[in-house]
Scaffold this active site. Structure first.
Site, short mmCIF file in Angstrom:
data_model
loop_
_atom_site.label_atom_id
_atom_site.label_comp_id
_atom_site.label_asym_id
_atom_site.label_seq_id
_atom_site.Cartn_x
_atom_site.Cartn_y
_atom_site.Cartn_z
N LYS A 1 0.81 -1.23 0.00
CA LYS A 1 0.00 0.00 0.00
C LYS A 1 0.84 1.28 0.00
O LYS A 1 0.49 2.25 -0.65
CB LYS A 1 -0.96 0.00 1.19
CG LYS A 1 -2.05 -1.05 1.06
CD LYS A 1 -3.03 -1.02 2.22
CE LYS A 1 -3.97 -2.22 2.15
NZ LYS A 1 -4.97 -2.22 3.20
N ASP B 1 -9.90 2.37 2.94
CA ASP B 1 -9.92 1.51 4.14
C ASP B 1 -10.62 2.18 5.33
O ASP B 1 -11.43 1.57 6.01
CB ASP B 1 -8.49 1.15 4.56
CG ASP B 1 -7.89 0.05 3.69
OD1 ASP B 1 -8.66 -0.73 3.10
OD2 ASP B 1 -6.66 -0.01 3.61
#
Ligand code: ATR
Length: 281
Positions: free
Chosen positions: A67, A103
């Protein structure tokens, strides 16, 4: 005409539920797309992403451990991705990757909407300061939680995350060894990799407040140790990261296709068998 290509990149990635979730969303919305899982080591990731783009890739989900690397490869990024320093969603636009991070909003949506929990003013303990913690911390703060305490095995990373959040009156870091002196919390979020790595993580029961909600960002087997601790320590509720996974996927889907799918059917389908799964993304 070739079908639009999407993928999730990770390492390992073979147990990822994302292909199944996105296939369900696409069927539900009547959208034709191909969505595959691409395994790439950290050394291979940049080249694999470039090859995917050259082959018609229009969007990607990024999971562990890429990420932060994905964010660094983006030409542009949303504010929430910049605050996280990490991207879990990439959109191909004008020959460049644009990064976003769904997220945190996925977590808040799961807790606030699916579980009907009020996060406001909850005294919160965030355990961990890696990529997962960075992804959710800004959304938790924005959701109106009370004071946020961050602890991390490596204290410098907790300090860096607190600095990035930029709210010194509300966000505090403490040493792991001080955990027993912090009193009870209303929300305890496990954002560490301890469960995935099958390493132990000692936590004192005194951090559990009277109506504490415990959340593990992992799901399946990786979430079992922390959630088992939470129940035995007296947390009123213990929730794994499956709902967050489905919600962040829905938000990625909306970024790519302009329509937000209904997450209830796939969540119901997956939650029935989630405990058997070994890895999180
Ligand atoms: P992720 O993207 O999952 O957050 P990461 O960036 O490697 O992965 O971060 C892993 C997090 O889990 C870190 O907060 C790490 O602590 P360190 O920063 O000290 O490495 C934490 N972690 C992993 N194993 C742990 C353990 N056994 N006990 C406590 N924390 C642990």
């Amino acid at each position: 005409m070739t079908m639009a290509r999407y993928a999730v990149f990770g390492h390992p990635v073979q147990h990822s539920l994302s292909p199944r979730i996105h296939a369900a969303f696409a069927r539900q919305q009547g959208i034709a797309m191909a969505y595959e899982a691409i395994d790439a080591t950290p050394d291979e990731f940049a080249a694999a992403l470039a090859a995917f783009a050259a082959g018609g890739g229009r969007g990607a989900n990024i999971t562990l451990p890429h990420k932060q690397a994905a964010f660094a490869l983006c030409a542009g990024a949303s504010e929430r991705a910049r605050r996280a320093g990490a991207a879990n969603t990439l959109v191909r636009r004008d020959g460049e990757w644009h990064g976003d991070n769904t997220d945190g909003s996925g977590l808040v949506r799961d807790l606030a909407d699916r579980h009907a929990l009020d996060l406001r003013a909850r005294r919160t303990l965030l355990i961990g300061a890696g990529g997962a913690a960075r992804g959710v911390a800004p959304a938790l703060v924005d959701a109106g939680i009370g004071d946020l305490y961050i602890i991390n095995r490596t204290p410098e990373r907790a300090d860096a995350l607190a600095d990035a959040l930029g709210q010194p009156g509300r966000v505090h870091t403490r040493y792991w060894s001080d955990l027993g002196n912090l009193g009870g919390f209303d929300l305890i979020v496990n954002a560490t990799a301890a469960g995935r790595e099958q390493s132990t993580m000692p936590l004192p029961n005194t951090i559990v407040g009277p109506r504490a909600l415990a959340v593990d960002l992992s799901y399946g087997e990786a979430a079992i140790p922390f959630l088992a601790w939470a129940r035995s320590a007296g947390c009123a509720q213990a929730i794994d990261g499956l709902g967050m996974l489905v919600e962040q996927a829905a938000e990625s889907f909306a970024l790519w296709h302009g329509v937000r799918p209904d997450t209830a059917p796939i969540y119901a389908e997956l939650s029935g068998r989630a405990v058997a799964l070994a890895t999180g993304d």
